[in-house]
Every structure is written in structure tokens, then in C-alpha cells.
Design a protein around this motif. Sequence first.
Motif, short mmCIF file in Angstrom:
data_model
loop_
_atom_site.label_atom_id
_atom_site.label_comp_id
_atom_site.label_asym_id
_atom_site.label_seq_id
_atom_site.Cartn_x
_atom_site.Cartn_y
_atom_site.Cartn_z
N LEU A 167 38.50 -37.79 52.65
CA LEU A 167 37.18 -38.21 53.10
C LEU A 167 36.66 -39.39 52.27
O LEU A 167 35.81 -40.16 52.73
CB LEU A 167 36.20 -37.03 53.00
CG LEU A 167 34.90 -37.12 53.80
CD1 LEU A 167 35.18 -37.38 55.26
CD2 LEU A 167 34.09 -35.84 53.62
N HIS A 168 37.16 -39.53 51.07
CA HIS A 168 36.80 -40.68 50.23
C HIS A 168 37.57 -41.93 50.65
O HIS A 168 37.02 -43.02 50.70
CB HIS A 168 37.10 -40.35 48.76
CG HIS A 168 36.83 -41.49 47.82
ND1 HIS A 168 35.57 -41.85 47.43
CD2 HIS A 168 37.67 -42.36 47.19
CE1 HIS A 168 35.63 -42.89 46.60
NE2 HIS A 168 36.90 -43.21 46.44
N TRP A 208 39.42 -42.75 53.63
CA TRP A 208 39.44 -43.35 54.95
C TRP A 208 38.11 -43.99 55.36
O TRP A 208 38.13 -45.11 55.90
CB TRP A 208 39.91 -42.31 55.98
CG TRP A 208 41.37 -42.04 55.78
CD1 TRP A 208 41.93 -40.92 55.24
CD2 TRP A 208 42.44 -42.94 56.04
NE1 TRP A 208 43.29 -41.06 55.15
CE2 TRP A 208 43.64 -42.30 55.64
CE3 TRP A 208 42.52 -44.22 56.57
CZ2 TRP A 208 44.88 -42.90 55.76
CZ3 TRP A 208 43.77 -44.82 56.70
CH2 TRP A 208 44.92 -44.17 56.30
N PRO A 209 36.95 -43.41 55.12
CA PRO A 209 35.72 -44.17 55.40
C PRO A 209 35.63 -45.44 54.55
O PRO A 209 35.17 -46.47 55.02
CB PRO A 209 34.60 -43.18 55.04
CG PRO A 209 35.22 -41.84 55.17
CD PRO A 209 36.65 -42.02 54.74
N PHE A 259 35.53 -49.06 56.62
CA PHE A 259 34.32 -49.87 56.52
C PHE A 259 34.32 -50.77 55.27
O PHE A 259 33.34 -51.46 55.01
CB PHE A 259 33.08 -48.97 56.49
CG PHE A 259 32.86 -48.22 57.77
CD1 PHE A 259 32.30 -48.84 58.87
CD2 PHE A 259 33.24 -46.89 57.89
CE1 PHE A 259 32.10 -48.14 60.05
CE2 PHE A 259 33.05 -46.19 59.06
CZ PHE A 259 32.48 -46.81 60.15
N ILE A 309 25.85 -47.66 59.92
CA ILE A 309 27.00 -46.75 59.95
C ILE A 309 27.88 -46.96 58.73
O ILE A 309 28.35 -46.00 58.09
CB ILE A 309 27.80 -46.96 61.26
CG1 ILE A 309 26.96 -46.53 62.46
CG2 ILE A 309 29.11 -46.19 61.22
CD1 ILE A 309 27.54 -46.94 63.79
N ALA A 310 28.11 -48.23 58.36
CA ALA A 310 28.90 -48.52 57.16
C ALA A 310 28.22 -47.98 55.91
O ALA A 310 28.89 -47.47 54.99
CB ALA A 310 29.13 -50.03 57.04
N ALA A 317 28.82 -44.33 55.66
CA ALA A 317 30.18 -44.11 55.17
C ALA A 317 30.25 -44.35 53.67
O ALA A 317 30.98 -43.64 52.95
CB ALA A 317 31.14 -45.04 55.90
N VAL A 372 29.02 -41.26 51.85
CA VAL A 372 30.07 -40.24 51.87
C VAL A 372 31.14 -40.56 50.83
O VAL A 372 31.59 -39.69 50.07
CB VAL A 372 30.69 -40.13 53.27
CG1 VAL A 372 31.93 -39.23 53.26
CG2 VAL A 372 29.67 -39.60 54.27
N ALA A 373 31.56 -41.83 50.76
CA ALA A 373 32.60 -42.24 49.82
C ALA A 373 32.14 -42.06 48.37
O ALA A 373 32.92 -41.66 47.50
CB ALA A 373 33.00 -43.68 50.08
#
Length: 504
Positions: free
Chosen positions: A12-13, A15-16, A20, A149-150, A153, A156-157
Motif C-alpha cells: 500500500l506504500h 503502489w500509490p 501518483f 486524488i494524488a 494517495a 496513504v503513502a
Amino acid sequence: MKAGFRQRMTDLHIWPGLIFGWLLYAVFLTGTLSYFREEITLWMQPEVPQRMELPSSAQLVADATQRLNEMGGQANRWLIELPNERRPLTEIWVWRDGRSVLPRFQRENLDAQSGKPIEARRTRGGDFFYYFHFDLHMPWRLGRLLVGIATMAMLVAIVTGVIVHKRIFADFFTFRPGKGQRSWLDAHNATAVLALPFHLMIAYTGLITLMTLYLPWGVELAYRGNAAAFVQEAVLPGVSMPKASGALAELPDFGALVAEAEHGWQGKRVGRIDIRLPQDANMRIEMIADDSWHVSHHRDRVVFDSQGGRLGDDADISWISASERAMYGLHLARFADWPLRWLFFVSGLACTAMAATGLLLWAVKRRQKAARLHFGHRLVDVLNIGTIAGLMIATAVFFWANRLLPLELPQREWREAIAFFTAWGLAALHPALRPRQAAWREQLSLAALLFVALPVLNMLTTSRGLAASLPRGDWALAGFDLMALATGLLLAWLAWRQRARTAA
């Protein structure tokens, strides 16, 4: 999802961040430049006089309204932006409705001392980077949604990055140069931890500033689709903006209105005056305080009618609006003095470097593990070079265009933007036609040359080069030239390292 928790967080770290990462790199770099938005604009308009002691607010407003009266026929709105410590000129805007035969929008810069228009070259200046960093110069809703959206992400990262790094703070003090993948991981960890609070703050507050775009349903439900009513109630409750009456009215004594507004602000100066329906009986005059030294983007304001009568102020603003304005102001950092502004700038550079090293780390790691390189590896390499080095070339070309384009060229400010995007497009195409290491070396070398030569170009094309600006203490122009030189030297060192690595 059958893997352990830490492995899932790792995915999850990664791929987003990869998907982006190229967009985030561009947003971080242009957003970081926006901390010196005013200084970049001053460099790109060398005709603007050097900072001097400012006249009183009343005198500045009198000069501005006189000029607006001359140019503001059939206008439905005037806007005056008064000078401050970073912007030594008065900016005025005129808006007209679509039925006017005159241009719908006009803007002029006035000399703060004389009140006369300044004949300065047309340019977007620092505003070009400021608007790019949140709307990408695309149709506004699309660009802001993509950036939003970026940014989600990115959050999340960041959170998953903290989870997956067991030795995150120990790794911050560890850097092993010349170790390939290990070196890129060390650099990524260091830039991530160095400004971790800044990374979290800038991502979260960036989302807050456009929250009604990303989550519009609450406003739609509560105000039945009337977004204008929501904005009016959130910004200045209790004061309505009526329609034009058609009856003419004399302009009030603006000096007296300025004095009355500043008297209740305990030392704050008027920073902006928004005049709706000028010279109409239903005119509304909004006096807005300067926000240069306050964390919150919310400004104290007072509204007057055409007779100079006080209609209301913002004393009753809700705590929700006050909180949103504070986060917005924290994101923009207009309140920051010079040491704090440089801290924000360095933190922004760390954020940019974090995105760049993350992208490079992914490419290096996959290249070392792969038995053979396939199209995906090549695509990531091309995007890395075209984005990381290519954006530096495009930025330098933007500044070169400002000095080389003829001053009388129609739509000159847009030609600068065209030069930027053309250079970036060519830089994105170049690595697809060249070997990876050669493409890195060539683009870094070109960017270094453009930045190192920028102070020389400024000296040859204006009278405010380093030799003139340094003795006069003109730090807006001198600081720009010195930073361009430092950037060029850094890029030259990176190009030299790439050449040495290729030879080895």
C-alpha cells in the motif's frame, strides 16, 4: 491480501506512491517555488521599481480609485490589492459583465509612490507555479480533482511508510553512498523523516482547502445546490450582495472608510478592497485586512454601503470557518517571516526529493531483481527522467522565455507558458529515444547549463543583474539569481556523478 499486515502496508506504500509519484513530484516542486511567488514575479518584471517606504493606505486607495474611475466604465466589480513588504506595487482589477463592449477583465500595476501605471512586461510570474501546483493549468475541476486524488494517495503513502519502517528514526541518521539500491533507500528515508510533520501538514491542509470540491454532498444537501449561499454565509454572514439598482451614486470618501476599518483592527493595514457594483446606489465596499503576518487565511473585514454606512463585519464567523481558514493559511504560509519561509521552502524541497528518490528506488530495485528488463521497467525509466530532470529543464526555459520574448508580443504571458510545456514535452520524449544513462546525463547537463547561465542572461538583458542588485540590497532579484546559480551547480554535480558512474 493473504500476506502479513506489514507486507500489505508495504504494498500500500509502494503502489500509490509509484502511480501518483510523477504527478506528486511536479506538484511538490511547483508548490515549493510558490513560497517565493512574489519574489519570482518581481524577478520576471524587472521594470517594477525597487521597494521603497510605502505611502499611507488612504493615499494608496485614492490613487487606485482614481485610476479605476478612468478605466472602469461599465464595470460590475473593482478590486484593489495594496502593496506590502514583499510586493512593492498596487494591483487593480476591473470585471465587467458579458454585455460590455470593453474587455471583461483588465488588470494593471500601479507605482506605489506616484500612483501611475507601471509599464512592465506581461507575465504570469510566480502565479504560474502557484496555480499549476493545484490545478495543473487544466480545466479547473479536472485538475484539482487529479491533484486531490494524488494528495490522498500521498497521505496513504506517508502513514504506511511510518508503519513499514521499523527503524525509521535510526535510518534517518544512516546514509551509505555508492551502494545502489541501499543508497536510494537511505536518501528516501532521510528526506521522508527530515520533514515528516511538514509532509503530513501540507497534505492534510491541501485537502482541506478544496474539501467542498472533493466532498460536495453536505453543501448540496444543506443549501439545495446553492453553493453561492454557502460561500456567502461561511465568509461573511449577515451581509447580502444585492443586484444593481441602475441608479448612479457618488463614490464615498475612501480615506475615511480606510481609517474607520483600520481603527478597529488594532494596527493592521488594509490589504484589499473589493468594490461590488461601483458607482451604483447598491454598491458594496469590502475593506479586508492584510494577512501577511497572521497564520489564518481569514482576514478581518468590514462592509460599507454606497453612503459609507457600516453594514457588518466578520466578528460572528463560526469556529468551523475559522478552523478551515487557519488550515488554509498554514498551507499557504503567507504569514511566514524570512527564516520561517526558508524553513518551509527547505521542507518543500525535502518533500520533492522524497518523491523523486521513491521513484528512483522502485526502478533500481526492480532492475536489480529482474532477469530481463521488460516494457514496464523502460516506461518507468522514461517517466522518471522526463519528470524529474525534464521539469527542471522546463522551469529554466520558462525563465529564459521571460527574458528573451519580445516585450510587445501579443499574449506574451501565455507564450511563456507554451515555452514551459513545449520544453517539458520534448524532455519527456527524449529519454524514449536515448539509452537511460545517456538520457540522465544529457538532461541534467542541459538543466545545469540553463540555470547557471540564467544570472548572466539577466545581466545582459536588464539593468538589474547581480552586479547591480547586490550593492543596492535588491534581494528579490539578487536572491533569485543566486538560487539559480546554486541550482545549476547542484545539477552539474549530479550530471558529473552520472558520467562518472557510467564510466565506472
